[in-house]
Write an enzyme that holds these catalytic residues in place. Structure first.
Site, PDB file in Angstrom:
ATOM      1  N   SER A   9       0.839  -1.198   0.000  1.00  0.00           N
ATOM      2  CA  SER A   9       0.000   0.000   0.000  1.00  0.00           C
ATOM      3  C   SER A   9       0.871   1.243   0.000  1.00  0.00           C
ATOM      4  O   SER A   9       1.645   1.473   0.940  1.00  0.00           O
ATOM      5  CB  SER A   9      -0.898   0.011   1.241  1.00  0.00           C
ATOM      6  OG  SER A   9      -1.425   1.311   1.411  1.00  0.00           O
ATOM      7  N   HIS A  34      -1.259  -1.481  -4.082  1.00  0.00           N
ATOM      8  CA  HIS A  34      -2.539  -1.141  -3.446  1.00  0.00           C
ATOM      9  C   HIS A  34      -2.642   0.374  -3.291  1.00  0.00           C
ATOM     10  O   HIS A  34      -1.760   1.025  -2.725  1.00  0.00           O
ATOM     11  CB  HIS A  34      -2.596  -1.832  -2.085  1.00  0.00           C
ATOM     12  CG  HIS A  34      -3.901  -1.728  -1.376  1.00  0.00           C
ATOM     13  ND1 HIS A  34      -4.980  -2.551  -1.633  1.00  0.00           N
ATOM     14  CD2 HIS A  34      -4.313  -0.900  -0.385  1.00  0.00           C
ATOM     15  CE1 HIS A  34      -5.983  -2.247  -0.837  1.00  0.00           C
ATOM     16  NE2 HIS A  34      -5.618  -1.231  -0.072  1.00  0.00           N
ATOM     17  N   ASP A  36      -4.946   3.399  -1.885  1.00  0.00           N
ATOM     18  CA  ASP A  36      -6.035   3.708  -0.956  1.00  0.00           C
ATOM     19  C   ASP A  36      -6.627   5.077  -1.266  1.00  0.00           C
ATOM     20  O   ASP A  36      -5.988   6.098  -1.074  1.00  0.00           O
ATOM     21  CB  ASP A  36      -5.501   3.694   0.483  1.00  0.00           C
ATOM     22  CG  ASP A  36      -5.187   2.291   0.953  1.00  0.00           C
ATOM     23  OD1 ASP A  36      -6.102   1.455   0.941  1.00  0.00           O
ATOM     24  OD2 ASP A  36      -4.021   2.015   1.311  1.00  0.00           O
ATOM     25  N   MET A  69     -12.378   3.887  -0.485  1.00  0.00           N
ATOM     26  CA  MET A  69     -13.037   4.096   0.810  1.00  0.00           C
ATOM     27  C   MET A  69     -13.789   5.411   0.685  1.00  0.00           C
ATOM     28  O   MET A  69     -13.393   6.435   1.248  1.00  0.00           O
ATOM     29  CB  MET A  69     -11.988   4.121   1.931  1.00  0.00           C
ATOM     30  CG  MET A  69     -11.458   2.732   2.237  1.00  0.00           C
ATOM     31  SD  MET A  69      -9.875   2.763   3.075  1.00  0.00           S
ATOM     32  CE  MET A  69      -8.805   2.905   1.654  1.00  0.00           C
ATOM     33  N   MET A 141     -11.306  -6.189   5.974  1.00  0.00           N
ATOM     34  CA  MET A 141     -10.507  -5.179   6.687  1.00  0.00           C
ATOM     35  C   MET A 141     -10.200  -5.681   8.091  1.00  0.00           C
ATOM     36  O   MET A 141     -11.105  -6.099   8.827  1.00  0.00           O
ATOM     37  CB  MET A 141     -11.275  -3.853   6.793  1.00  0.00           C
ATOM     38  CG  MET A 141     -11.457  -3.092   5.490  1.00  0.00           C
ATOM     39  SD  MET A 141      -9.938  -2.678   4.625  1.00  0.00           S
ATOM     40  CE  MET A 141      -9.074  -1.666   5.839  1.00  0.00           C
ATOM     41  N   ASP A 176      -6.483  -6.555   4.763  1.00  0.00           N
ATOM     42  CA  ASP A 176      -5.871  -5.219   4.749  1.00  0.00           C
ATOM     43  C   ASP A 176      -5.944  -4.606   6.144  1.00  0.00           C
ATOM     44  O   ASP A 176      -7.033  -4.459   6.702  1.00  0.00           O
ATOM     45  CB  ASP A 176      -6.634  -4.357   3.734  1.00  0.00           C
ATOM     46  CG  ASP A 176      -6.065  -2.957   3.557  1.00  0.00           C
ATOM     47  OD1 ASP A 176      -5.005  -2.652   4.120  1.00  0.00           O
ATOM     48  OD2 ASP A 176      -6.715  -2.171   2.821  1.00  0.00           O
TER      49      ASP A 176
HETATM   50  C1  DX5 Z   1      -6.327   1.548   5.731  1.00  0.00           C
HETATM   51  C2  DX5 Z   1      -5.921   1.195   4.340  1.00  0.00           C
HETATM   52  C3  DX5 Z   1      -4.756   0.285   4.254  1.00  0.00           C
HETATM   53  C4  DX5 Z   1      -3.484   0.833   4.863  1.00  0.00           C
HETATM   54  C5  DX5 Z   1      -2.835  -0.329   5.536  1.00  0.00           C
HETATM   55  O1  DX5 Z   1      -7.565   2.116   5.738  1.00  0.00           O
HETATM   56  O2  DX5 Z   1      -6.987   0.556   3.630  1.00  0.00           O
HETATM   57  O3  DX5 Z   1      -4.506  -0.194   2.946  1.00  0.00           O
HETATM   58  O4  DX5 Z   1      -2.590   1.389   3.951  1.00  0.00           O
HETATM   59  O5  DX5 Z   1      -1.754   0.110   6.256  1.00  0.00           O
HETATM   60  P1  DX5 Z   1      -0.954  -0.825   7.264  1.00  0.00           P
HETATM   61  O6  DX5 Z   1      -0.457  -1.999   6.477  1.00  0.00           O
HETATM   62  O7  DX5 Z   1       0.116   0.061   7.763  1.00  0.00           O
HETATM   63  O8  DX5 Z   1      -1.934  -1.255   8.332  1.00  0.00           O
HETATM   64 ZN    ZN Z   2      -6.478  -0.424   1.683  1.00  0.00          ZN
END
Ligand code: DX5
Ligand code: ZN
Length: 216
Positions: A9, A34, A36, A69, A141, A176
């Protein structure tokens, strides 16, 4: 066990040198990226939009795994598909009813790309059983969406086997939030086939080693 797909990500990358950061995870063995997308409404944070994805698309052949999101995803699918996403995942909770979920899945597939559906920590897996034959990817999630670097919620991972039992064999079950060298093993043993990792990769000194640790 099948090989797991790692999707770094970029939320935890250094945005002042994004092109290099993307090249580095590719060199380190990643096949997916990925992205976001947050709108400040569905989640209390604002991140990346269409122009950034367009630029990334021009500069990499990695599979672009776009995680929306956002509220009203139906209004933005066309832009994110045309920007070059290979996969678009949206949230079950962002849809007012089941018909809307189905419509958005079909909208995404209409662009010839993969459709993903995601559930937040408080959403029961049973809510999405009815869509498992229609989506390519189901994203569980394991943190409340909105920010990188949060702690993995173990109970959420228990949704993975439930979803797997009710899904066709070829579905990708992605996880994730809070993925590191330990939580990755839990998720894989429960049946996850793709792991998103932001801070574990991008805050490390050695992206290759981190990706290898997640794949083991
Ligand atoms: C959070 C995002 C994730 C985030 C994960 O809302 O959807 O993709 O980047 O980050 P880590 O791996 O640091 O938890
Ligand atoms: Zn994500």
């Amino acid at each position: 066990m099948e090989k797991v797909i790692i999707s770094p990500s970029i939320l935890s990358a250094d945005f002042s040198k994004l092109g290099i950061e993307i090249e580095e995870v590719k060199k380190a063995g990643a096949q997916w990226l990925h992205i976001d997308v947050m709108d400040g409404h569905f989640v209390p944070n604002i991140t990346i939009g269409v122009p950034v994805i367009k630029s990334i698309r021009k500069n990499t052949d990695l599979i672009l795994d776009t995680h929306l999101m956002i509220e009203n995803p139906e209004n933005y699918i066309e832009s994110f598909a045309k920007a070059g996403s290979d996969i678009i995942t949206f949230h079950y909770e962002a849809c007012k009813d089941d018909k809307k979920v189905r419509d958005v899945i079909h909208q995404i597939k209409g662009y010839g790309i993969k459709a993903g559906l995601s559930i937040k920590p408080n959403t029961k897996p049973e809510s999405v059983y009815q869509f498992l034959n229609e989506v390519d990817l189901l994203l569980v999630m394991t943190v409340e969406p909105g920010f990188g670097g949060q702690e993995f919620i173990h109970d959420c991972a228990l949704k993975i086997p439930k979803i797997k039992q009710n899904a066709p064999n070829n579905i990708i079950i992605q996880v994730d939030g809070g993925i590191n060298n330990l939580t990755s093993k839990i998720c894989k043993s429960l049946g996850a086939s793709s792991l998103v990792a932001g801070s574990y990769i991008y805050k490390s000194q050695d992206y290759k080693k981190s990706i290898e640790n997640l794949m083991q």
